[in-house]
Write an enzyme that holds these catalytic residues in place. Structure first.
Site, mmCIF file in Angstrom:
data_model
loop_
_atom_site.group_PDB
_atom_site.id
_atom_site.type_symbol
_atom_site.label_atom_id
_atom_site.label_comp_id
_atom_site.label_asym_id
_atom_site.label_seq_id
_atom_site.Cartn_x
_atom_site.Cartn_y
_atom_site.Cartn_z
ATOM 1 N N ILE A 56 -106.090 -25.704 81.066
ATOM 2 C CA ILE A 56 -106.152 -27.117 81.459
ATOM 3 C C ILE A 56 -107.143 -27.879 80.592
ATOM 4 O O ILE A 56 -106.848 -28.989 80.134
ATOM 5 C CB ILE A 56 -106.514 -27.233 82.950
ATOM 6 C CG1 ILE A 56 -105.415 -26.601 83.810
ATOM 7 C CG2 ILE A 56 -106.714 -28.698 83.340
ATOM 8 C CD1 ILE A 56 -105.795 -26.395 85.263
ATOM 9 N N GLU A 165 -111.255 -28.053 102.945
ATOM 10 C CA GLU A 165 -110.088 -28.938 102.876
ATOM 11 C C GLU A 165 -109.242 -28.825 104.137
ATOM 12 O O GLU A 165 -108.947 -27.706 104.575
ATOM 13 C CB GLU A 165 -109.259 -28.593 101.634
ATOM 14 C CG GLU A 165 -110.015 -28.832 100.340
ATOM 15 C CD GLU A 165 -109.184 -28.594 99.080
ATOM 16 O OE1 GLU A 165 -108.000 -28.203 99.187
ATOM 17 O OE2 GLU A 165 -109.714 -28.812 97.981
ATOM 18 N N HIS A 183 -106.067 -32.926 96.808
ATOM 19 C CA HIS A 183 -105.698 -31.690 96.091
ATOM 20 C C HIS A 183 -104.261 -31.761 95.572
ATOM 21 O O HIS A 183 -103.430 -30.881 95.846
ATOM 22 C CB HIS A 183 -105.879 -30.468 96.998
ATOM 23 C CG HIS A 183 -106.102 -29.199 96.219
ATOM 24 N ND1 HIS A 183 -106.822 -28.138 96.706
ATOM 25 C CD2 HIS A 183 -105.690 -28.809 94.978
ATOM 26 C CE1 HIS A 183 -106.847 -27.154 95.815
ATOM 27 N NE2 HIS A 183 -106.170 -27.540 94.761
ATOM 28 N N ILE A 184 -104.002 -32.799 94.792
ATOM 29 C CA ILE A 184 -102.650 -33.025 94.269
ATOM 30 C C ILE A 184 -102.555 -32.785 92.763
ATOM 31 O O ILE A 184 -101.497 -32.997 92.169
ATOM 32 C CB ILE A 184 -102.170 -34.458 94.588
ATOM 33 C CG1 ILE A 184 -103.120 -35.503 93.983
ATOM 34 C CG2 ILE A 184 -102.032 -34.659 96.093
ATOM 35 C CD1 ILE A 184 -102.620 -36.935 94.104
ATOM 36 N N GLY A 185 -103.657 -32.341 92.143
ATOM 37 C CA GLY A 185 -103.674 -32.210 90.688
ATOM 38 C C GLY A 185 -102.541 -31.371 90.129
ATOM 39 O O GLY A 185 -101.868 -31.766 89.175
#
Length: 206
Positions: A56, A165, A183-185
């Site tokens: 990443i 979370e 937490h949508i990355g």
């Protein structure tokens, strides 16, 4: 490994642009009827520090190329190939923290990275700098970040991950200089499809 890297790196880049140009804060203010015309600063030409230069981190460097940023990287392994390819500079963590206008975290959660970002880390950042975490929640000590944001010790932060979370500290989530997402990355529809297909293909090969 790295099957959803573009989904995460795109979000990290979006955070950088949104924070630097006040896109998030301007939108929230306008929704509440406030016309506050402040366009922030360009990402172009700024110093970006990337801690963790795996799949990443490297993809984020690739996406940053048109912005002509000075890119500093810190990793536990040598990244000469990355520096040769993109002109990034390997530096110590301390130099990266002190010099970067944006610090983006792309590390796994280990004993070495648990609460990597703490009061000491934050105190070394520029007051004008932004912190971005799309890696793992416990990499950032939430109480220390909350205090730094409240005291405006740093300009702002964007978090896609949290210590627990879903997060339940609404005071923290409501800070005007924090941009939180759920937490949508790695959760773009293309990434989900690619991960499913990868799992199926590995099962087929096995």
């Amino acid at each position: 490994g790295g099957i959803n890297k573009r989904s995460v790196s795109e979000q990290a880049l979006a955070f950088m642009i949104g924070l630097s140009r006040n896109i998030f804060s301007s939108s929230l203010r306008l929704k509440s009827g406030q016309w506050h015309k402040e366009g922030g600063a360009q990402l172009t030409g700024k110093c970006v520090g990337i801690i963790g230069c795996g799949h990443i981190g490297q993809d984020l460097i690739h996406l940053l190329q048109p912005f002509r940023c000075r890119i500093l990287i810190n990793d536990i392994v040598d990244k000469n190939l990355v520096t040769d390819t993109y002109g990034a500079i390997q530096v110590t963590k301390e130099d990266l923290i002190r010099e970067a206008d944006f610090i983006s975290l792309h590390v796994p959660l280990t004993d070495l990275t648990n609460r990597l970002v703490n009061q000491s880390f934050l105190s070394q950042m520029k007051a004008s700098a932004f912190l971005i975490n799309t890696s793992r929640g416990p990499v950032v000590e939430q109480a220390a970040l909350k205090k730094a944001l409240q005291q405006k010790a740093i300009a702002g932060a964007a978090l896609d991950v949290f210590e627990s979370e879903p997060p339940d500290d609404l005071e923290f989530l409501g800070l005007p200089n924090l941009i939180p997402t759920s937490h949508i990355g790695g959760n773009a529809e293309e990434a989900i499809l690619a991960m499913g297909r990868s799992a199926i293909e590995h099962l087929r090969l096995f």
